[in-house]
Design a protein around this motif. Sequence first.
Motif, PDB file in Angstrom:
ATOM      1  N   UNK A 212     -54.191  61.469  46.020  1.00 21.88           N
ATOM      2  CA  UNK A 212     -53.373  61.997  47.098  1.00 21.88           C
ATOM      3  C   UNK A 212     -52.952  60.979  48.133  1.00 21.88           C
ATOM      4  N   UNK A 213     -53.330  59.723  47.945  1.00 24.88           N
ATOM      5  CA  UNK A 213     -53.001  58.687  48.913  1.00 24.88           C
ATOM      6  C   UNK A 213     -52.117  57.614  48.307  1.00 24.88           C
ATOM      7  N   UNK A 214     -51.503  56.819  49.191  1.00 24.23           N
ATOM      8  CA  UNK A 214     -50.753  55.635  48.796  1.00 24.23           C
ATOM      9  C   UNK A 214     -51.490  54.432  49.365  1.00 24.23           C
ATOM     10  N   UNK A 215     -51.574  53.381  48.606  1.00 23.90           N
ATOM     11  CA  UNK A 215     -52.186  52.154  49.115  1.00 23.90           C
ATOM     12  C   UNK A 215     -51.485  51.745  50.415  1.00 23.90           C
ATOM     13  N   UNK A 216     -52.232  51.404  51.458  1.00 21.32           N
ATOM     14  CA  UNK A 216     -51.615  51.078  52.752  1.00 21.32           C
ATOM     15  C   UNK A 216     -50.527  50.020  52.673  1.00 21.32           C
ATOM     16  N   UNK A 217     -50.729  48.998  51.852  1.00 22.98           N
ATOM     17  CA  UNK A 217     -49.713  47.953  51.713  1.00 22.98           C
ATOM     18  C   UNK A 217     -48.441  48.509  51.095  1.00 22.98           C
ATOM     19  N   UNK A 218     -48.611  49.370  50.076  1.00 19.78           N
ATOM     20  CA  UNK A 218     -47.453  49.980  49.432  1.00 19.78           C
ATOM     21  C   UNK A 218     -46.678  50.820  50.439  1.00 19.78           C
ATOM     22  N   UNK A 219     -47.398  51.613  51.211  1.00 17.23           N
ATOM     23  CA  UNK A 219     -46.742  52.470  52.198  1.00 17.23           C
ATOM     24  C   UNK A 219     -46.008  51.646  53.242  1.00 17.23           C
ATOM     25  N   UNK A 220     -46.620  50.582  53.705  1.00 18.74           N
ATOM     26  CA  UNK A 220     -46.004  49.721  54.718  1.00 18.74           C
ATOM     27  C   UNK A 220     -44.733  49.074  54.186  1.00 18.74           C
ATOM     28  N   UNK A 221     -44.777  48.629  52.951  1.00 18.54           N
ATOM     29  CA  UNK A 221     -43.610  47.978  52.342  1.00 18.54           C
ATOM     30  C   UNK A 221     -42.489  48.994  52.101  1.00 18.54           C
ATOM     31  N   UNK A 222     -42.860  50.181  51.638  1.00 16.34           N
ATOM     32  CA  UNK A 222     -41.864  51.226  51.413  1.00 16.34           C
ATOM     33  C   UNK A 222     -41.152  51.609  52.705  1.00 16.34           C
ATOM     34  N   UNK A 223     -41.932  51.797  53.738  1.00 13.50           N
ATOM     35  CA  UNK A 223     -41.343  52.172  55.031  1.00 13.50           C
ATOM     36  C   UNK A 223     -40.410  51.085  55.538  1.00 13.50           C
ATOM     37  N   UNK A 224     -40.771  49.835  55.333  1.00 15.17           N
ATOM     38  CA  UNK A 224     -39.922  48.726  55.762  1.00 15.17           C
ATOM     39  C   UNK A 224     -38.582  48.760  55.042  1.00 15.17           C
ATOM     40  N   UNK A 225     -38.622  49.031  53.742  1.00 13.48           N
ATOM     41  CA  UNK A 225     -37.389  49.100  52.958  1.00 13.48           C
ATOM     42  C   UNK A 225     -36.507  50.257  53.418  1.00 13.48           C
ATOM     43  N   UNK A 226     -37.114  51.427  53.575  1.00 12.27           N
ATOM     44  CA  UNK A 226     -36.360  52.623  53.951  1.00 12.27           C
ATOM     45  C   UNK A 226     -35.700  52.442  55.315  1.00 12.27           C
ATOM     46  N   UNK A 227     -36.421  51.844  56.241  1.00  7.79           N
ATOM     47  CA  UNK A 227     -35.895  51.656  57.591  1.00  7.79           C
ATOM     48  C   UNK A 227     -34.749  50.654  57.644  1.00  7.79           C
ATOM     49  N   UNK A 228     -34.710  49.738  56.687  1.00  5.03           N
ATOM     50  CA  UNK A 228     -33.769  48.618  56.768  1.00  5.03           C
ATOM     51  C   UNK A 228     -32.399  48.917  56.198  1.00  5.03           C
ATOM     52  N   UNK A 229     -32.302  49.856  55.240  1.00  2.00           N
ATOM     53  CA  UNK A 229     -31.040  50.052  54.526  1.00  2.00           C
ATOM     54  C   UNK A 229     -30.463  51.430  54.777  1.00  2.00           C
ATOM     55  N   UNK A 230     -29.170  51.553  54.517  1.00  5.73           N
ATOM     56  CA  UNK A 230     -28.492  52.837  54.703  1.00  5.73           C
ATOM     57  C   UNK A 230     -28.192  53.530  53.379  1.00  5.73           C
ATOM     58  N   UNK A 231     -28.384  52.823  52.266  1.00  4.20           N
ATOM     59  CA  UNK A 231     -28.128  53.410  50.947  1.00  4.20           C
ATOM     60  C   UNK A 231     -29.343  54.232  50.512  1.00  4.20           C
ATOM     61  N   UNK A 232     -29.178  55.115  49.514  1.00  8.62           N
ATOM     62  CA  UNK A 232     -30.326  55.873  49.004  1.00  8.62           C
ATOM     63  C   UNK A 232     -31.433  54.951  48.507  1.00  8.62           C
ATOM     64  N   UNK A 233     -32.683  55.367  48.697  1.00 11.07           N
ATOM     65  CA  UNK A 233     -33.838  54.555  48.332  1.00 11.07           C
ATOM     66  C   UNK A 233     -34.680  55.243  47.262  1.00 11.07           C
ATOM     67  N   UNK A 234     -35.387  54.416  46.481  1.00 11.59           N
ATOM     68  CA  UNK A 234     -36.207  54.915  45.382  1.00 11.59           C
ATOM     69  C   UNK A 234     -37.591  54.286  45.422  1.00 11.59           C
ATOM     70  N   UNK A 235     -38.565  54.985  44.837  1.00 17.68           N
ATOM     71  CA  UNK A 235     -39.902  54.446  44.601  1.00 17.68           C
ATOM     72  C   UNK A 235     -40.258  54.713  43.150  1.00 17.68           C
TER      73      UNK A 235
END
Length: 279
Positions: A212-235
């Motif tokens: 039920x969790x995401x590795x903290x590093x993975x979550x931090x990196x994902x959030x950085x990507x989502x915040x930076x771009x305006x196009x749709x994002x994927x994981x």
Amino acid sequence: MFENDMKRKMASAIAKVHRAIEKGNGHTILSTGMTGDDARMAKAVVDAGVTMLEPNHPALALARGHKGVTSMHDAEQIRYEITVDQMAEATQGVRNVVGNDVYITVGIPGGFTEVVPIILEEKDFLNMALHGADGLHTHKSSLRDLEALVKMAHKYGLLVDAYIGLPTDLHTFGISAETPEDVKKVARQMEDIGTDMIGMMTGMSYEGVKSGQIHPLVKERLCAMVEEVSVPTLAEGGINLTNYKAFHDTKVNILVIGTAIDKMAEKAIQDAVRQFMFS
């Protein structure tokens, strides 16, 4: 190709993506692997509500038992031997069954970072466009290679989704970026060259985390990507029924689900057959 015709095709494709995301209130799934190469499975997930599919060449190698491979890991080693024509055939079969409202992005040899040189020609992009692809699912490992692919894909009306990875990933599935700041820089560069959707290989398959969790590093990196771009994002990578809800907090738009659905389908078949054989 006529430029405006191709822009119209791309506009239609991205509209499918936005409809899928809006339908899920900001989140949706893209079904890959077995469901992208077996038209019966593709129809099953579409009937359940999925509107994004991904045929790809390693999954096709596995589905067809190419050289006897029985795992996706083994299929990744020989994926380059699958041809663009074979991928076009598989894509057309899926398209015939699921209709035109479903978004189909396709992984083709040369669209990933392959272990042998694969030359993609203009006719290959046209071939995919004519056989039902809306876009190309790519895993190039350099910005220069990705830019060349995006330019050619757009010429033939195909969108491009591309990925950010880690240097330590088991397979090379994207442009490497380690820290959240690196992720932001790479994501920005990818968007600047015209990449239509930007994703991240989460590495969840190879990093032990609690259910039920995401590795903290993975979550931090994902959030950085989502915040930076305006196009749709994927994981993509290791997402399953025990952890998928945790991804919602990152605000990533699209979860790419492959192995989890494959394993559930395999178990359902095994359970059904055992009932016939032993009841």
